[in-house]
Write a protein that holds these residues in place. Structure first.
Motif, PDB file in Angstrom:
ATOM      1  N   TYR A  29     -23.283   1.009   0.210  1.00  0.00           N
ATOM      2  CA  TYR A  29     -23.310  -0.428  -0.057  1.00  0.00           C
ATOM      3  C   TYR A  29     -23.968  -1.107   1.150  1.00  0.00           C
ATOM      4  N   PRO A  30     -24.523  -2.303   0.968  1.00  0.00           N
ATOM      5  CA  PRO A  30     -25.002  -3.021   2.149  1.00  0.00           C
ATOM      6  C   PRO A  30     -23.845  -3.238   3.135  1.00  0.00           C
ATOM      7  N   ASP A  31     -24.151  -3.189   4.425  1.00  0.00           N
ATOM      8  CA  ASP A  31     -23.111  -3.347   5.445  1.00  0.00           C
ATOM      9  C   ASP A  31     -22.329  -4.643   5.253  1.00  0.00           C
ATOM     10  N   SER A  32     -23.042  -5.691   4.835  1.00  0.00           N
ATOM     11  CA  SER A  32     -22.375  -6.989   4.687  1.00  0.00           C
ATOM     12  C   SER A  32     -21.305  -6.917   3.590  1.00  0.00           C
ATOM     13  N   VAL A  33     -21.567  -6.136   2.548  1.00  0.00           N
ATOM     14  CA  VAL A  33     -20.606  -6.006   1.453  1.00  0.00           C
ATOM     15  C   VAL A  33     -19.375  -5.225   1.919  1.00  0.00           C
ATOM     16  N   LYS A  34     -19.632  -4.139   2.650  1.00  0.00           N
ATOM     17  CA  LYS A  34     -18.506  -3.362   3.174  1.00  0.00           C
ATOM     18  C   LYS A  34     -17.655  -4.225   4.109  1.00  0.00           C
ATOM     19  N   ALA A  35     -18.334  -4.973   4.969  1.00  0.00           N
ATOM     20  CA  ALA A  35     -17.602  -5.801   5.931  1.00  0.00           C
ATOM     21  C   ALA A  35     -16.783  -6.859   5.197  1.00  0.00           C
ATOM     22  N   ALA A  36     -17.360  -7.460   4.164  1.00  0.00           N
ATOM     23  CA  ALA A  36     -16.650  -8.507   3.425  1.00  0.00           C
ATOM     24  C   ALA A  36     -15.419  -7.927   2.728  1.00  0.00           C
ATOM     25  N   GLN A  37     -15.556  -6.718   2.171  1.00  0.00           N
ATOM     26  CA  GLN A  37     -14.402  -6.106   1.511  1.00  0.00           C
ATOM     27  C   GLN A  37     -13.311  -5.765   2.519  1.00  0.00           C
ATOM     28  N   ARG A  38     -13.726  -5.212   3.645  1.00  0.00           N
ATOM     29  CA  ARG A  38     -12.725  -4.850   4.666  1.00  0.00           C
ATOM     30  C   ARG A  38     -12.026  -6.097   5.188  1.00  0.00           C
ATOM     31  N   ASN A  39     -12.785  -7.172   5.330  1.00  0.00           N
ATOM     32  CA  ASN A  39     -12.204  -8.418   5.813  1.00  0.00           C
ATOM     33  C   ASN A  39     -11.229  -8.993   4.787  1.00  0.00           C
ATOM     34  N   TRP A  40     -11.581  -8.861   3.513  1.00  0.00           N
ATOM     35  CA  TRP A  40     -10.728  -9.354   2.431  1.00  0.00           C
ATOM     36  C   TRP A  40      -9.404  -8.575   2.408  1.00  0.00           C
ATOM     37  N   ILE A  41      -9.514  -7.270   2.617  1.00  0.00           N
ATOM     38  CA  ILE A  41      -8.317  -6.425   2.672  1.00  0.00           C
ATOM     39  C   ILE A  41      -7.528  -6.759   3.946  1.00  0.00           C
ATOM     40  N   GLY A  42      -8.261  -7.018   5.020  1.00  0.00           N
ATOM     41  CA  GLY A  42      -7.668  -7.529   6.258  1.00  0.00           C
ATOM     42  C   GLY A  42      -6.561  -6.684   6.833  1.00  0.00           C
ATOM     43  N   ARG A  43      -6.850  -5.403   7.032  1.00  0.00           N
ATOM     44  CA  ARG A  43      -5.819  -4.537   7.610  1.00  0.00           C
ATOM     45  C   ARG A  43      -5.765  -4.748   9.123  1.00  0.00           C
ATOM     46  N   SER A  44      -4.573  -4.930   9.651  1.00  0.00           N
ATOM     47  CA  SER A  44      -4.460  -4.940  11.112  1.00  0.00           C
ATOM     48  C   SER A  44      -3.166  -4.257  11.524  1.00  0.00           C
ATOM     49  N   GLU A  45      -3.286  -3.468  12.590  1.00  0.00           N
ATOM     50  CA  GLU A  45      -2.123  -2.754  13.090  1.00  0.00           C
ATOM     51  C   GLU A  45      -1.493  -3.581  14.196  1.00  0.00           C
ATOM     52  N   GLY A  46      -0.195  -3.674  14.167  1.00  0.00           N
ATOM     53  CA  GLY A  46       0.475  -4.478  15.179  1.00  0.00           C
ATOM     54  C   GLY A  46       1.955  -4.186  15.203  1.00  0.00           C
ATOM     55  N   ILE A  47       2.717  -5.182  15.591  1.00  0.00           N
ATOM     56  CA  ILE A  47       4.158  -4.994  15.714  1.00  0.00           C
ATOM     57  C   ILE A  47       4.892  -6.209  15.155  1.00  0.00           C
ATOM     58  N   SER A  48       6.007  -5.940  14.484  1.00  0.00           N
ATOM     59  CA  SER A  48       6.874  -7.027  14.022  1.00  0.00           C
ATOM     60  C   SER A  48       8.001  -7.178  15.035  1.00  0.00           C
ATOM     61  N   LEU A  49       8.212  -8.392  15.508  1.00  0.00           N
ATOM     62  CA  LEU A  49       9.242  -8.633  16.515  1.00  0.00           C
ATOM     63  C   LEU A  49      10.267  -9.602  15.978  1.00  0.00           C
ATOM     64  N   LYS A  50      11.454  -9.545  16.553  1.00  0.00           N
ATOM     65  CA  LYS A  50      12.490 -10.492  16.125  1.00  0.00           C
ATOM     66  C   LYS A  50      12.764 -11.504  17.225  1.00  0.00           C
ATOM     67  N   PHE A  51      12.632 -12.760  16.888  1.00  0.00           N
ATOM     68  CA  PHE A  51      12.977 -13.852  17.804  1.00  0.00           C
ATOM     69  C   PHE A  51      14.326 -14.409  17.337  1.00  0.00           C
ATOM     70  N   GLN A  52      15.377 -14.245  18.140  1.00  0.00           N
ATOM     71  CA  GLN A  52      16.694 -14.787  17.773  1.00  0.00           C
ATOM     72  C   GLN A  52      16.651 -16.302  17.849  1.00  0.00           C
TER      73      GLN A  52
END
Ligand SMILES: [Zn+2]
Ligand SMILES: [Zn+2]
Length: 822
Positions: free
Chosen positions: A231-254
């Motif tokens: 696929y054109p790079d722009s299409v792949k990038a747009a799909q990945r952005n739409w899916i928007g996967r990001s790795e991180g951490i969930s924290l608890k603020f009391q």
């Protein structure tokens, strides 16, 4: 497939001597159209082992009452040139066509005119097909499909049932966008600036029970498996952005000294290295904390803010918001790393469905948080050094400061260390978050596929047995949307009331219908076996034809249709219906044609170009040729009547030259060389979809032809390369002027004579990590991959690359290739 010449040589064929002196497309075009149809010239052959298959797919149209518009003519012509050329190159080409016929526009049109949607569809598809035939689009009409045909949608329903059985289709009470005027649920992308995309009425929000598809379960695969396709790079990038996967951490603020039931707020972040810089926590308006707060607090300010937020769609709130706004709740929470007291705000740029519906505000290290802090007077605390935070936020990685025991660490290391520390202290959990949401899959209007589920008060949601499919959409006179928000199907008692397939007790049919994306999710499979009543398509045919070799469509379908259909395909792959992970091996996206004034074509502006009128005046060949000649197909281009007239004049000249400048004598060598150069250029350009430069090369050629004579054998070669572009004229010249029997569209694509076309050679310098290590002589047109292979075989280069991993290859065609190693 070779057809009998008698089919093409009817009795009333014009003789050479009778041929018109001037080019009259209106006499030529209808004649060949009929003959091609009778001969079924464009049929694809299942299981042909002698030829390689080529499945060429173009997005099928929604058959609106306006008829085929110029954009259709453009896209379809592009693909048709490729299909015709591939056939001549010896491929077994499948180029099908069908109708994406369900959907709201037809229903609205029907309501306006009083003609039933089924009738409207029938009339419109007839007109579209006739227009396509006029345009000489070489479709295999034996495979025509219509998504609103019960024979078709029984399989759409069948796929839905499989999704339901696997737990991927479910019902839930969710806040939905609602248009009070169209009376339908609006998907996020159908709400524009808070208004219904179709009618412009202000959209409302309401809670409603809806069907959803668990596309989120496929989020990782939808992102990762983009590596398998071209696929054109722009299409792949747009799909990945739409899916928007990001790795991180969930924290608890009391929450600090709160009298509420809720004691903590969960926050998701990908930048835990900035946690010491948090100076506020913002929760979504739908957050349980806010709901509880509203019950107790009398703050008019908060109430008003939340009312406003409810009108916006998630998409608007997440993607389109320019300024973050919010209101202080009066509550405080504690930063888990240092127990510092932090104010809690509510802000509509936070959505409930992403990362738990709460975010931390780090003004020093996020642009929009920075503006937010400036506007509301929050503290801006620098915790990553390297920027000038008195001027603007510093968003890059750097070294940690003001971060207690983590001072001095790089951001990368700090993310890992702080995460581990939080997990160990049970204050946080490593999480992957996605922007992608489950797909709202029900609509409350008439003109769509009924969802094949029965609601039983004893058994719950019961799937309609597969043998009872299709659940046919009843033909009713009153299909106007109801004021209750229910589908009009709910009013048809005799259709709704059924016996439960499980317990036999009284039950009711689901009255929601599917969205208009449903039928287009899998249509490329039905073309392979459109008459099959036993399965959606036979396994053997799927094995033979899939995947689609080239899928041409518009940029507006990058994230919705393209993503949805990839999702269904992966599911079908999981349950063993299709062998491949991806439906479309390669995807290209065409540009848009603007009006002559450089503006988007619209009725209100009065700058639309009607293909029917153009064809009437100049012929379909001239329209096709001009559309191909306008410019690079993927760009936005403006219509030019002058340009069209230029193409029409070109065809007139070809006509005259074929009649007057063909002689049974040797073609002069200059002209012969030019001809073979042109064949080469057109061949190579079509390989790269450079339609416009291929046409330009043919135009250049006839300039030379007009100064000399071609031998009939050579004239034939030119007519052959012209054939995919202007099928009618080429056929007329082939049969009537050059006296051939079989159709030109069944001929082999000509090969150029390499001796006549001197290959230009180039010396390529080979570098390894920027240092000269050798050189090679190649044809200038050699592709990167081939040069790469040849260069690596050079002894000295092999030596320097030995045992090293190539990280990157920089290639300047005709000059240099540089291997960068890890
Ligand atoms: Zn509306
Ligand atoms: Zn039951």
């Amino acid at each position: 497939m070779v057809i009998d010449c008698s089919l093409l040589q009817s009795t009333n064929v014009l003789q050479l001597s009778q041929m018109a002196k001037y080019y009259h497309p209106s006499e030529i075009e209808p004649k060949w159209q009929k003959k091609w149809q009778a001969a079924k010239l464009y049929q694809a052959v299942d299981f042909d082992k002698k030829r390689k298959k080529q499945y060429l797919l173009v997005e099928f149209p929604y058959p609106s009452g306006e008829g085929l518009h110029l954009g259709h003519a453009f896209t379809f012509s592009l693909m048709d040139v490729l299909a015709r050329q591939k056939r001549m190159l010896g491929f077994n080409v499948l180029q099908p066509m069908g109708w994406d016929a369900f959907g709201l526009p037809t229903e609205n049109y029907a309501l306006k005119t009083g003609i039933h949607p089924a009738e409207v569809t029938k009339k419109n598809t007839r007109r579209f097909r006739q227009q396509m035939e006029t345009l000489a689009l070489s479709y295999d009409w034996g495979r025509e499909i219509n998504t609103s045909d019960p024979q078709y949608y029984q399989w759409t329903q069948w796929i839905f049932l499989q999704l339901f059985k696997q737990g991927l289709a479910y019902k839930a009470e969710i806040p939905v966008g609602w248009c009070p005027s169209c009376r339908i649920v609006l998907a996020n992308e159908e709400i524009v600036n808070g208004h219904c995309e179709r009618c412009g009425t202000e959209a409302k929000r309401k809670e409603q029970s809806q069907w959803l598809l668990r596309i989120t379960k496929y989020a990782n695969r939808l992102a990762d498996e983009l590596d398998l396709v071209d696929y054109p790079d722009s299409v792949k990038a747009a799909q990945r952005n739409w899916i928007g996967r990001s790795e991180g951490i969930s924290l608890k603020f009391q929450l600090a000294d709160s009298k509420l039931q809720i004691k903590e707020i969960e926050v998701f972040t990908t930048r835990v290295d900035t946690i010491f810089g948090v100076t506020a926590v913002v929760v979504a308006p739908e957050h349980p904390l806010v709901i509880e707060l509203l019950k107790k607090s009398k703050s008019a300010e908060i109430k008003k803010y939340i009312e406003q937020a409810k009108k916006k769609s998630e998409l608007e709130r997440m993607e389109l918001v320019k300024e973050k706004t919010g209101v202080f709740t009066g509550l405080y929470c504690l930063n888990p790393v240092n127990n510092k007291k932090i104010p809690v705000w509510v802000g509509d740029y936070v959505v409930a469905t992403y990362g738990g519906g709460a975010v931390m505000v780090v003004p020093a290290h996020d642009y929009r948080d920075y503006d937010f802090a400036k506007r509301y007077g929050l503290e801006i605390r620098e915790v990553v050094s390297g920027g000038k935070i008195d001027k603007e936020a510093f968003v890059d990685y750097g070294k940690l400061v003001n971060s207690g025991q983590f001072n001095g660490l790089s951001s990368e290391k700090a993310i890992k260390k702080i995460s581990d520390w939080l997990v160990k202290k049970k204050l946080g959990q490593k999480t992957v978050a996605y922007k992608l949401r489950d797909w709202i899959f029900s609509r409350q209007h008439y003109w769509g596929e009924p969802i094949p589920i029965i609601n039983c008060s004893k058994c719950g949601l019961v799937p309609v047995p597969e043998k009872d499919l299709p659940v046919e959409l009843p033909y009713i006179k009153r299909y106007k949307p109801t004021t209750t928000g229910e589908s009009p199907l709910a009013l048809i008692k005799e259709w709704v009331n059924v016996a439960c397939p499980k317990c036999g007790g009284p039950a009711k049919r689901e009255t929601d219908t599917m969205p208009n994306w449903a039928g287009s999710n899998w249509y490329y499979l039905r073309y392979l076996d459109s008459q099959n009543n036993q399965e959606l398509a036979s396994k053997k045919k799927i094995d033979y034809w899939m995947p689609v070799d080239l899928y041409l469509g518009g940029a507006e379908h990058t994230t919705l249709h393209l993503l949805y259909s990839r999702f269904w395909h992966k599911f079908l792959n999981d349950i063993g219906v299709v062998p491949d992970k991806e439906p479309y091996y390669s995807r290209r996206q065409h540009g848009m044609i603007l009006g002559e004034d450089g503006e988007k074509m619209s009725k209100s502006r009065g700058n639309t170009i009607n293909p029917d009128k153009i064809i009437k005046k100049f012929g379909a060949d001239a329209l096709r040729l001009y559309l191909l000649f306008m410019g690079p197909y993927e760009q936005t281009m403006s219509w030019s009547t002058q340009g069209l007239e230029g193409c029409w004049r070109f065809l007139n000249r070809v006509w005259r030259l074929a009649k007057e400048n063909v002689k049974k004598q040797k073609t002069p060598s200059d002209l012969l060389i030019k001809l073979h150069q042109t064949i080469k250029k057109v061949t190579n350009d079509l390989e790269e979809m450079k339609f416009n430069t291929a046409v330009a090369a043919m135009m250049e050629f006839i300039n030379e032809w007009s100064n000399g004579f071609l031998n009939p054998k050579e004239a034939e070669l030119f007519v052959k390369i012209l054939a995919p572009f202007t099928p009618y004229l080429a056929e007329e010249l082939w049969c009537e002027v050059l006296g051939q029997k079989f159709s030109v569209h069944q001929q082999d694509w000509p090969k150029y004579d390499g001796k006549l076309v001197k290959e230009e050679m180039a010396t390529i310098i080979i570098q390894v990590n920027g240092k000269l290590r050798g050189e090679i002589e190649v044809k200038s047109a050699t592709a990167k991959k081939q040069v790469e292979e040849l260069a690596q075989k050079e002894a000295n280069v092999t030596k320097y690359l030995k045992g090293k991993k190539i990280k990157k290859v920089i290639f300047v065609p005709g000059r240099i290739i540089n291997f960068v190693t890890a």
